[in-house]
Design an enzyme around this catalytic site. Structure first.
Site, PDB file in Angstrom:
ATOM      1  N   GLU A  11      43.482  26.906  -6.321  1.00 47.10           N
ATOM      2  CA  GLU A  11      43.453  28.321  -6.686  1.00 47.10           C
ATOM      3  C   GLU A  11      44.869  28.886  -6.814  1.00 47.10           C
ATOM      4  OE1 GLU A  11      41.475  32.500  -5.028  1.00 47.10           O
ATOM      5  OE2 GLU A  11      41.428  30.698  -3.781  1.00 47.10           O
ATOM      6  N   LYS A  55      39.192  36.172 -11.494  1.00 50.39           N
ATOM      7  CA  LYS A  55      38.317  36.341 -10.339  1.00 50.39           C
ATOM      8  C   LYS A  55      37.751  37.759 -10.326  1.00 50.39           C
ATOM      9  CE  LYS A  55      38.335  35.457  -5.338  1.00 50.39           C
ATOM     10  NZ  LYS A  55      39.169  35.005  -4.191  1.00 50.39           N
ATOM     11  N   CYS A 109      37.175  30.382  -5.104  1.00 53.60           N
ATOM     12  CA  CYS A 109      37.050  30.710  -3.694  1.00 53.60           C
ATOM     13  C   CYS A 109      35.725  31.422  -3.376  1.00 53.60           C
ATOM     14  CB  CYS A 109      38.271  31.520  -3.267  1.00 53.60           C
ATOM     15  SG  CYS A 109      38.627  31.506  -1.505  1.00 53.60           S
TER      16      CYS A 109
END
Length: 321
Positions: free
Chosen positions: A45, A127, A161
Site C-alpha cells: 500500500e 481508497k 487495507c
C-alpha cells in the site's frame, strides 16, 4: 484448458527520504520478479514514496514537517514515474499493481495503479475512505475506482487495507467477476494482531468471491522505525503486522506467508480453481438472490465543482477588436 499464472507479492522496505530511491527499489523488484518468471507483481500500500507511518504515532501538531515531505515526494499520475513503471512492464511482459501516494494539486490520495503487460495503465483508483489516522493525510476516493479490469493474467480487482472491511466495496468487485483480487496493506504497523486479522480477511474474501487473492505488505527496518519516532513505546506500534500472502479460491495459502523481513513471495495460480470453487458457490451468480438483496454502485467521478448554466457567459474580447 487449465491456465497457470505466477504471482509475486513484494515485501520490502521503501526509502523514507526519496521518491526516486523508492522508485529504484520498485524497478529492481520488477526486474527480479520477472527474471524469476512472475506474470503478476504486487507491491504494498502506498509504497511510493512510502506509507505515512508518521501519522500513526505522531500527534497532529508534530506532523507538519513529515506531511509536507510526503507532499514533496508524492507521485502525480501520469508522470515520469508512472512512465518508467509502464516501460518496465512492457519490457518484461508483466502485470504490475503499485500503491502510491498520489498528489492532485493540493491533496494527497491513497492510489492503486494497475499496469497491463503491454505498459498500459489500465486503472488508477483511490481508497474510498482513509482509515483513522490516515484521514489526516489523504482525501476520499469515489465509486469510479471500484472497477475490475481485464489484464493479460486475467480479471483483476484491487482494494487497499481496511477497504476490505467494507463488504459492499468488496461485493462491487465480486459482481464484476474478478479472478485475481489484489490487496495492499502497509505492514510494520499495530503489531501481531494486525497480521492475524489480515490473514482472516484475505482468506475469507478468497472463499466468498471464489478468486485468488494476492496481498503485499510493507516492511520497516529498525533504523527506519527509530527515524520515525525515538519513543521506544511508540516504536512497538511500528513493528510486526506483516502478512504478505497468496491465497486460493478455496481459502488456502498457495505457499506459506511472509510475515517478517524483506523478500518476494511467489506462487502459482491454477486458474481452474476459480471455476471449481464457483461451481459450489457463486455469490454473485447462482447463489445470489438479487430480487431480495442487491447493490447500488455509483460509478461517477465525484467533481468538486457543479455548474448550472443559466445564461450566456462573458466571452473575452481580444485587444485587436
Amino acid at each position: 484448458m487449465s491456465r497457470t499464472v505466477k504471482a509475486a507479492a513484494v515485501q520490502i522496505a521503501p526509502d523514507l527520504t526519496s521518491r526516486d530511491k523508492t522508485m529504484a527499489l520498485v524497478l529492481d523488484a520488477i526486474d527480479e520478479a520477472a527474471g524469476n518468471g512472475a506474470d503478476l507483481i504486487v507491491f504494498p500500500e502506498t509504497f511510493v514514496p512510502f506509507y505515512p507511518y508518521f501519522s500513526f504515532v505522531l500527534p497532529p501538531c508534530q506532523q507538519g514537517k513529515p506531511h509536507l515531505h510526503l507532499y514533496d515526494q508524492a507521485v502525480t499520475v501520469p508522470s515520469d514515474d508512472t512512465r518508467r513503471v509502464a516501460e518496465r512492464c512492457a519490457h518484461h511482459g508483466v502485470v504490475v499493481v503499485l500503491g502510491v501516494n498520489e498528489r492532485d494539486h493540493g491533496s494527497l490520495y491513497n492510489a492503486q495503479l494497475i499496469f497491463d503487460a503491454n505498459g498500459t495503465l489500465l486503472l488508477k483508483r483511490r481508497k474510498i475512505t482513509p482509515t483513522y489516522h490516515e484521514r489526516m493525510v489523504w482525501g476520499q476516493g469515489d465509486g469510479a475506482g471500484l472497477q475490475v479490469v481485464d489484464t493479460r493474467v486475467g480479471r483483476i480487482g484491487a482494494l487497499a487495507c481496511w477497504e476490505h472491511y467494507n463488504p459492499l466495496a468488496r461485493y462491487a468487485l465480486m459482481t464484476q467477476h474478478e479472478e485475481i483480487h489484489v490487496a495492499q496493506f502497509p505492514g510494520s504497523l499495530v503489531g501481531p494482531i494486525f497480521a492475524e486479522q489480515m490473514e482472516v480477511t484475505m482468506r475469507h474474501h478468497a472463499l466468498e468471491s471464489g478468486c485468488f487473492v494476492v496481498n503485499a505488505t510493507g516492511w520497516l527496518t529498525d533504523d527506519q522505525i527509530e527515524s520515525i519516532t525515538p519513543d521506544i513505546g511508540l516504536q512497538k506500534s511500528l513493528r510486526d503486522g506483516c502478512m504478505t500472502c497468496i491465497v486460493t479460491p478455496e481459502g488456502r495459502h498457495v505457499v506459506p506467508p511472509l510475515t517478517s523481513g524483506e523478500g518476494i513471495l511467489y506462487g502459482d495460480l491454477d486458474m481452474a480453481l476459480v471455476t471449481k470453487r464457483k461451481r459450489m458457490m457463486d455469490s454473485v451468480g447462482h447463489y445470489a438472490r438479487p430480487e431480495l438483496l442487491s447493490l447500488h454502485h455509483k460509478t461517477d467521478l465525484t467533481p468538486t465543482r457543479h455548474v448550472s448554466a443559466t445564461g450566456s457567459q462573458f466571452q473575452p474580447i481580444p485587444l485587436e477588436d
